[in-house]
Enzyme design. Sequence first.
Site, PDB file in Angstrom:
ATOM      1  N   ASP A 136       7.475  22.209 -40.544  1.00  0.00           N
ATOM      2  CA  ASP A 136       8.505  21.663 -41.439  1.00  0.00           C
ATOM      3  C   ASP A 136       8.536  20.157 -41.240  1.00  0.00           C
ATOM      4  OD1 ASP A 136      10.764  21.002 -42.881  1.00  0.00           O
ATOM      5  OD2 ASP A 136      12.172  22.018 -41.544  1.00  0.00           O
ATOM      6  N   GLU A 184      14.638  13.459 -44.726  1.00  0.00           N
ATOM      7  CA  GLU A 184      15.061  14.656 -45.454  1.00  0.00           C
ATOM      8  C   GLU A 184      16.042  15.474 -44.623  1.00  0.00           C
ATOM      9  OE1 GLU A 184      14.992  18.938 -46.657  1.00  0.00           O
ATOM     10  OE2 GLU A 184      14.478  18.021 -44.742  1.00  0.00           O
ATOM     11  N   ASP A 200       8.265  22.114 -49.652  1.00  0.00           N
ATOM     12  CA  ASP A 200       8.912  22.213 -48.346  1.00  0.00           C
ATOM     13  C   ASP A 200       8.676  23.622 -47.808  1.00  0.00           C
ATOM     14  OD1 ASP A 200      10.480  21.620 -46.081  1.00  0.00           O
ATOM     15  OD2 ASP A 200      11.975  20.564 -47.273  1.00  0.00           O
TER      16      ASP A 200
HETATM   17 CO    CO Z   1      13.780  21.172 -41.952  1.00  0.00          CO
HETATM   18 ZN    ZN Z   2      11.824  20.712 -44.474  1.00  0.00          ZN
END
Ligand code: CO
Ligand code: ZN
Length: 333
Positions: A165, A194, A217
């Site tokens: 991630d 983010e 994502d």
């Molecule tokens: Co994240």
């Molecule tokens: Zn993410």
Amino acid sequence: MFTDMLKDFLKTYGATGREDKIADTIKNYVEAKADEVYTDVMGNLIAVRRGISGKKIMLSAHMDQIGLIVIDIDDRGFLRVSNVGGVNPVVTVAREVVFENGVRGVTYCETEKSGVGEATIAKLFVDIGATTYEEAAAKVGIGDICVYVTNFVELGNRFACGALDDRVCCAVVAEAFNTAVSDHDIYAVFTVQEEVGLRGATTAAYAISPDFAINLDVTLTGDIPECARMSVKLGAGPTIKVMDSSAIIPTFVRRYMEDVAKKNNIKVQNEVLRGGGTDAGAVLKTKGGIPACCISIPTRYVHSPVEMADIDDCHNAVKFVNAMLAERELPRF
Ligand code: CO
Ligand code: ZN
């Protein structure tokens, strides 16, 4: 090739708000195919390749990784920390961590009143091997941020590592940018911050003002023992996000995605994520509203040092993005 690039992204430091190093690494992979590469005030890395249609498509994935920020140093040289982004304290005990300047340490937590299974951020500390305040302060300062040190674990079709991630999607965006055939201007945006509120995507979307935006994502899955109910599975294809806590993707955009996936025989799955948002949420709310979507890579154990994904989902995500970029028509409402 994809995996080598991904491994390079995964081993590069890039905590939320400290994305310079990861931006440099990603730049190396996209500049050859770009007409222009630049960074903005926030630190977003933007690679542009111009087309002939006069339309702009923004691809995005966030470069930043959650971490622990030093808020105090005690007399014995232990660092006390707070979270930057959604750090789960329980999976952060007894981990190796690294700072931007390369200083390493390990994490543990106060155990006088409770066990490691009840760790909270306030009880966590980082031990960098220092014995005094002075020794620690010479290596690490207040405001420095550390991230997990993790290995890339190959598990057949699947692999596990911290920072998937969203580095796995940075690799998908870079690969799509480098291989796409498109009439449109492509803006590959590797966003910052983010994890603390979609901040980089907010300014990038405003400045670029794309005609259509495709965000990538990771998302959670419902395919592990006794987890919260969710239909998404590893290996069942990248997702077409329907809703998360930052966005409800407009129906005309979702229909467009479904049509493109069908036309190109790409295996996809619908996604409803109950907790968590993505940069698509910020882009959708920019100016008078920008048509935006999110394709997610199903990922287990998100925000832990052993996030796991499936390589086929990654390749299918690249295919899916490239199929949308190859379309002459953009989503129309
Ligand atoms: Co994240
Ligand atoms: Zn993410």
